[in-house]
Design a protein around this motif. Structure first.
Motif, PDB file in Angstrom:
ATOM      1  N   ALA A 117       0.806  -1.382   0.087  1.00  0.00           N
ATOM      2  CA  ALA A 117      -0.084   0.315   0.093  1.00  0.00           C
ATOM      3  C   ALA A 117       0.919   1.228  -0.069  1.00  0.00           C
ATOM      4  CB  ALA A 117      -1.006   0.161   1.127  1.00  0.00           C
ATOM      5  N   LEU A 118       0.580   2.161  -0.614  1.00  0.00           N
ATOM      6  CA  LEU A 118       1.018   3.526  -0.639  1.00  0.00           C
ATOM      7  C   LEU A 118       0.300   4.636   0.246  1.00  0.00           C
ATOM      8  CD1 LEU A 118       2.005   4.112  -4.338  1.00  0.00           C
ATOM      9  CD2 LEU A 118       3.339   3.557  -2.619  1.00  0.00           C
ATOM     10  N   VAL A 119       0.818   5.017   1.135  1.00  0.00           N
ATOM     11  CA  VAL A 119       0.314   5.722   2.266  1.00  0.00           C
ATOM     12  C   VAL A 119       0.808   7.230   2.155  1.00  0.00           C
ATOM     13  CG1 VAL A 119       0.137   5.894   4.908  1.00  0.00           C
ATOM     14  CG2 VAL A 119       0.383   3.626   3.801  1.00  0.00           C
ATOM     15  N   GLY A 120      -0.039   8.083   1.883  1.00  0.00           N
ATOM     16  CA  GLY A 120       0.059   9.697   1.915  1.00  0.00           C
ATOM     17  C   GLY A 120       0.057  10.014   3.231  1.00  0.00           C
ATOM     18  N   ILE A 121       1.141  10.933   3.630  1.00  0.00           N
ATOM     19  CA  ILE A 121       1.422  11.296   5.135  1.00  0.00           C
ATOM     20  C   ILE A 121       1.819  12.889   4.998  1.00  0.00           C
ATOM     21  CG2 ILE A 121       2.526  11.522   7.211  1.00  0.00           C
ATOM     22  CD1 ILE A 121       3.187   8.403   6.741  1.00  0.00           C
ATOM     23  N   HIS A 122       0.910  13.669   5.628  1.00  0.00           N
ATOM     24  CA  HIS A 122       1.332  15.227   5.695  1.00  0.00           C
ATOM     25  C   HIS A 122       2.024  15.048   6.970  1.00  0.00           C
ATOM     26  CE1 HIS A 122       0.964  19.499   6.445  1.00  0.00           C
ATOM     27  NE2 HIS A 122       0.780  19.462   5.292  1.00  0.00           N
ATOM     28  N   VAL A 123       3.441  15.683   6.787  1.00  0.00           N
ATOM     29  CA  VAL A 123       4.441  15.734   7.893  1.00  0.00           C
ATOM     30  C   VAL A 123       4.170  17.099   8.634  1.00  0.00           C
ATOM     31  CG1 VAL A 123       6.666  15.636   8.296  1.00  0.00           C
ATOM     32  CG2 VAL A 123       6.067  14.327   6.570  1.00  0.00           C
TER      33      VAL A 123
END
Length: 345
Positions: A302-308
């Motif tokens: 899975a590709l997980v998008g994260i806002h840092v």
């Protein structure tokens, strides 16, 4: 070192459009090289020049030390080159035996020789009587390969031969073709726009961009140490972030991370590149942390998008293998594995 192919200073234009600009490289005998790049970068034109279907405007091409373009001109049918097109280009009105035998002198078109060539590409001799429309896409490509091998070429050119096949068949056919060519010790050049195909199939990978050769190296070199950001982004997924480099450390949205020795000489503002698998999601949110914004399920990964979080806030994409229970809104920690590659901005 013996080179099966030497290309030097090749330029090619069609009208006012420059398609190839100063292409130079050499291919070792018995090796496999993949030429990869986006559509329109000139890779198929380069293959046609090597095959002899087109003439270069400038530069030279030599096969096993024999000049075939530049100082002289050798037409395609007099070059010891095999060619397999994207669709196989089989004769629809002829059976498999006739298609394979087309590359042989008439006296050599025997049943036993046809059977031998079919066996080389893992097809039973019973296929000899079938027509191309009675074969699967993968079988058609193997027949096309058998026809090309019939001429006993010194160099085999494959022009996106697997692109029309579905995913499972593409992998199987690619493996069979690779095994056949390796066993026959035939020097091979594969043209493809599929990055994973290039990395898995070839000993060496040549990356083309806008008619020029951007980088040539082993699959690992191309993936781990791409020469620039466009190459990095084309060869696999890449996380590219603004950073400030000082010594062997880069400061960016992911904190202070190590910079590869391959980036030596870069100091100050820069862009750094990490592969998604270098970014690990943890439960520790006391260091670098962020919020999951989306999850793209791809089956085995899975590709997980994260806002840092933080003043240098950025969105990054993390690859997670296996089952991922993360959902949008989850708070996670982030840890970087290994070193980043730095580029001048």
């Amino acid at each position: 070192m013996t080179y099966a192919l030497e290309v030097a200073g090749i330029n090619k234009s069609f009208g006012t459009t420059k398609v190839l600009r100063g292409i130079s490289f050499a291919v070792e005998s018995g090796s496999t090289t993949a030429i990869v790049g986006p559509s329109g970068c000139g890779k198929t034109t380069l293959l046609r020049l090597i095959a002899g279907f087109e003439k270069p405007d400038q530069g030279s091409i030599a096969l096993n030390g024999r000049a075939v373009a530049g100082t002289g001109w050798v037409p395609a049918h007099r070059r010891t080159v095999g060619y397999v097109a994207q669709d196989g280009a089989l004769f629809p009105h002829a059976n498999v035996a006739a298609n394979v035998g087309f590359g042989l002198p008439r006296r050599a078109r025997t049943k036993s020789r046809i059977a031998e060539l079919l066996e080389m590409v893992s097809l039973d001799e019973s296929y000899a009587s079938r027509r191309p429309d009675q074969l699967s896409g993968g079988q058609q490509q193997r027949v096309a390969l058998a026809r090309a091998l019939a001429r006993e070429p010194e160099l085999m050119l494959l022009d996106e031969p697997f692109s029309a096949l579905d995913a499972g068949l593409r992998v199987t056919t690619r493996r069979i073709v690779a095994e056949v060519l390796s066993k026959a010790s035939v020097t091979t050049i594969l043209v493809t726009h599929d990055q994973s195909e290039a990395l898995s199939f070839a000993d060496h990978v040549a990356v083309m961009s806008a008619g020029s050769l951007a980088q040539l190296g082993s699959p690992r070199e191309i993936y781990d140490v791409p020469v620039d950001v466009p190459t990095a982004e084309f060869i696999g997924d890449a996380v590219v972030l603004p950073a400030v480099v000082s010594g062997s450390t880069a400061t960016c949205a992911l904190g202070s991370i190590a910079v590869s020795p391959n980036s030596s000489g870069i100091s100050g503002p820069a862009r750094i590149m990490l592969r998604p698998e270098q970014i690990e999601v943890t439960t520790d949110v006391t260091a670098v942390s962020g919020t999951v914004v989306d999850v793209e399920y791809l089956g085995s990964e899975a590709l997980v998008g994260i806002h840092v979080d933080g003043d240098l806030a950025e969105r990054v994409t993390v690859r997670r293998f296996g089952t991922s229970e993360l959902t949008a809104g989850d708070r996670v920690g982030i840890r970087v594995l290994g070193a980043a590659i730095a580029y001048v901005p």
